[in-house]
Scaffold this active site. Structure first.
Site, mmCIF file in Angstrom:
data_model
loop_
_atom_site.group_PDB
_atom_site.id
_atom_site.type_symbol
_atom_site.label_atom_id
_atom_site.label_comp_id
_atom_site.label_asym_id
_atom_site.label_seq_id
_atom_site.Cartn_x
_atom_site.Cartn_y
_atom_site.Cartn_z
ATOM 1 N N LYS A 189 0.838 -1.187 0.000
ATOM 2 C CA LYS A 189 0.000 0.000 0.000
ATOM 3 C C LYS A 189 0.878 1.244 0.000
ATOM 4 C CE LYS A 189 -4.200 1.664 2.256
ATOM 5 N NZ LYS A 189 -5.162 1.406 3.354
ATOM 6 N N GLU A 197 -19.802 -5.772 9.524
ATOM 7 C CA GLU A 197 -20.713 -4.980 10.350
ATOM 8 C C GLU A 197 -21.781 -5.831 11.028
ATOM 9 O OE1 GLU A 197 -18.870 -2.361 7.266
ATOM 10 O OE2 GLU A 197 -19.938 -4.289 7.195
ATOM 11 N N ARG A 242 -25.952 -1.926 6.563
ATOM 12 C CA ARG A 242 -25.677 -3.323 6.259
ATOM 13 C C ARG A 242 -26.054 -4.238 7.424
ATOM 14 N NH1 ARG A 242 -19.805 -3.485 3.499
ATOM 15 N NH2 ARG A 242 -20.804 -5.183 2.387
#
Length: 631
Positions: free
Chosen positions: A262, A350, A378
């Site tokens: 990254k 979640e 969600r």
């Protein structure tokens, strides 16, 4: 949108790239040059406008390889989340539009179907792409087009989400569909990826030298019936091309495991252990530090919450906290540093976070679930059935509630109020300033049942002292020289806009009261009594106005037989585009002048009956049209 000298000035090779065909036509020896220009271009443009930086720098070679092996848009390349799609946008002819990145009317920070035929999906919620790919590949099979490849790029962080494994379960059941799953494994999402899946991927990477081939070793993917290639160096374009061509030739569902870094090629991002360069505002491109104009010493709403939660955790050993892969972005890092055993990051899951919190509550703890408002959608079923049905003391702190700004439709936290007001027994608070945040959070954690605390993005306004307090409702302003004609009910941080509107209305000779309930749902009986002393009540919220707090207030007045008409000002039931928070609120008529204009129209018109949801009278319809301009 086509790249060219005007859009890629100073980047001569990018100036030649107007479509993926030009990428495929480049000789291999020029690909390192192309990768360098893409990185320099991304750093330059993101430094000027803000946006996602680290994720995009990490997928440059991977994106080049994808567009050399696959023929987009005939072949379909899908990105999970989409915050790593800037190189894809550049290579599909949109470099010239990066000057307006994430600005009102400009280039989206995520894939956008309106921008390009190369963008097929634009939902930027994680762990969804494999399900899209499964369905699209089934459609190609049914349509007799199995030669059109479907490629799904998913990160190791997104692979912690349960929906990704639901899709893999189905892909493995019928593996003859040609889906290429590109696992972009950089070991992190916002923070280092944790859990059993991360450990398994780490073991695969550790054994990378033991051999190669489609069935190099037994692993989770092969046990599900999928082919597996890798790990392959995600910054070696030749190796990537070889692996992707081999995957396509297999004619079945195959996982290509690419390892990337990254922030690759930009030292400030590569060395960013706290992941502050995942997404940035305007920065100094040399150092990666915030530009002077964008830097601010003032704490954000998130900072204030994190500080207050830590105080509560120090006082109460039963306070625990959970998040879904966002310790720092939701303000939990201070508590995690002080009490690591009492803070749980469940990954991008979640649903699990909410029901795990329910289990903690059953065990005698008070969990605080810190999550972005848009992502709580969600887990609505878990809030309803796993927490509220059991009347459990769980506090949900919804960061980025309301209009968030440049991240666009998928990230506006504007749906929560319409969803959560229907949950029995759930109390919702919306603080107007840091002082009320501290008070309301303390009250929430002391509540023997489910609660929600709603926080916007950005920095809070200065504290507003109430002129009076009636049964828990703060009266922030009462016109001293006029009859009390209009009651403005402010939801949370829109109190500032309501106070500005009150000053403008008083200049027009209209007496105004501004009330802040703090606890906005359920509606307290005192608010109905206060509204009954006014000619008109206007509610102001930065959530969808249908089914939100305004609708609940109108219903409460009707139930109390209070005849004061209620008009609801809020966001339209539409997908609001990206832009700054101030611009979008103004467009919806939710800034001070917009609220004042709406009230003046209503004040000049005939009295109207209370409304539930959208106003039905001609005068109120004018307000609806004004707010609807956010479409």
């Amino acid at each position: 949108m086509t790249a060219g000298p005007a859009g890629a000035g100073g980047f001569p090779l990018l100036a030649e790239i107007g479509a993926p065909a030009a990428v495929r036509a480049l000789p291999p020896e020029r690909l390192p040059e192309l990768a360098r220009e893409i990185r320099a271009f991304v750093i330059d443009r993101v430094a000027a406008s803000g946006g996602h930086l680290g994720p995009n720098l990490g997928v440059v070679e991977l994106t080049i390889a994808l567009h050399r092996v696959f023929d987009s848009p005939r072949d379909t390349v899908l990105f999970d989340i989409g915050h790593q799609a800037y190189p894809h946008k550049i290579l599909t002819g949109r470099a010239g539009a990066f000057g307006g990145l994430r600005q009102d009317g400009g280039l989206s920070g995520y894939p956008s179907r309106a921008e390009s035929e190369h963008d097929v999906i634009e939902n930027s919620h994680a762990s969804t792409v494999l399900s899209y790919a499964d369905g699209l590949a089934r459609a190609r099979q049914l349509s007799g087009e199995p030669d059109r490849a479907v490629v799904a790029v998913i990160g190791d962080g997104a692979l912690t989400g349960g929906m990704a494994w639901e899709a893999l379960n189905n892909l493995g059941a019928e593996p003859r569909r040609p889906v290429v799953v590109v696992l972009n494994d950089n070991g992190r999402s916002y923070a280092p990826t944790t859990g059993a899946v991360a450990a398994h991927l780490g073991a695969l990477k550790a054994g990378a030298g033991e051999g190669r081939g489609a069935e190099r070793c037994r692993n989770l993917f092969t046990d599900l019936g999928l082919a597996y290639l890798g790990p392959v160096d995600g910054h070696d374009t030749a190796a990537l091309e070889s692996a992707l061509r081999a995957a396509r030739a297999l004619g079945r569902t195959v996982v290509v495991h690419a390892t990337t870094v990254k922030g690759k090629g930009y030292p400030p991002a590569e060395q960013d252990a706290a992941d502050c360069l995942h997404a940035v505002g305007t920065i100094d491109p040399e150092t990666g530090r915030p530009a002077p104009a964008s830097g601010s010493a003032a704490p954000s709403w998130t900072d204030v919450f994190g500080r207050e939660l830590l105080r509560l955790a120090e006082e109460r050993a039963d306070v625990v906290a959970l998040t879904a892969s966002m310790l720092r972005p939701t303000g939990l890092q201070p508590m995690a540093d002080r009490f690591p055993a009492r803070v749980l990051d469940v990954g991008i899951a979640e649903q699990h976070a909410v029901t795990c919190a329910a289990g903690l509550a059953l065990g005698g703890y008070h969990p605080v679930v810190a999550i972005y408002a848009t992502f709580l959608n969600r887990a609505f079923d878990q809030v309803l059935m796993d927490v509220a049905l059991h009347r459990l003391p769980v506090t949900f702190v919804l960061d980025r509630a309301g209009v968030t700004g440049p991240d666009g439709p998928s990230h506006h936290g504007m749906w929560d109020l319409s969803l959560l007001t229907m949950v029995p027994g759930l109390r919702i608070a919306a603080p107007r300033d840091p002082e009320r945040l501290a008070v309301l959070l303390r009250e929430a954690v002391a509540t023997d049942g489910p609660t929600v605390l709603r926080l916007p993005k950005g920095g809070p306004a200065a504290a507003v002292e109430p002129a009076a307090r009636i049964d828990g409702i703060d009266l922030l302003h009462r016109s001293p020289c006029y009859p009390l004609e209009v009651l403005l009910v402010a939801v949370g941080p829109l109190a500032g806009a309501c106070l500005e509107a009150a000053a403008l209305l008083e200049d027009a000779g209209i007496g105004v009261t501004v009330a802040d309930p703090g606890w906005v749902h359920p509606v307290g009986p005192a608010l109905a009594a206060i509204a009954g002393r006014h000619r008109l009540a206007v509610t102001v919220e930065d959530g969808v106005r249908i089914g939100g707090i305004g609708a609940m207030i109108a219903q409460a007045l009707q139930d109390a037989r209070v005849t004061t008409p209620v008009t609801v000002l809020g966001l339209p039931p539409a997908f609001v585009p990206h832009g700054s928070r101030a611009e979008l609120l103004a467009r919806a008529g939710l800034d001070g002048p917009g609220i004042a204009r709406s009230v003046r129209r209503l004040h000049a018109g005939p009295a109207v009956p209370p409304v539930l949801g959208n106003p039905a009278t001609a005068a109120a319809a004018a307000v609806t049209a004004a707010a609807g301009r956010a479409r």
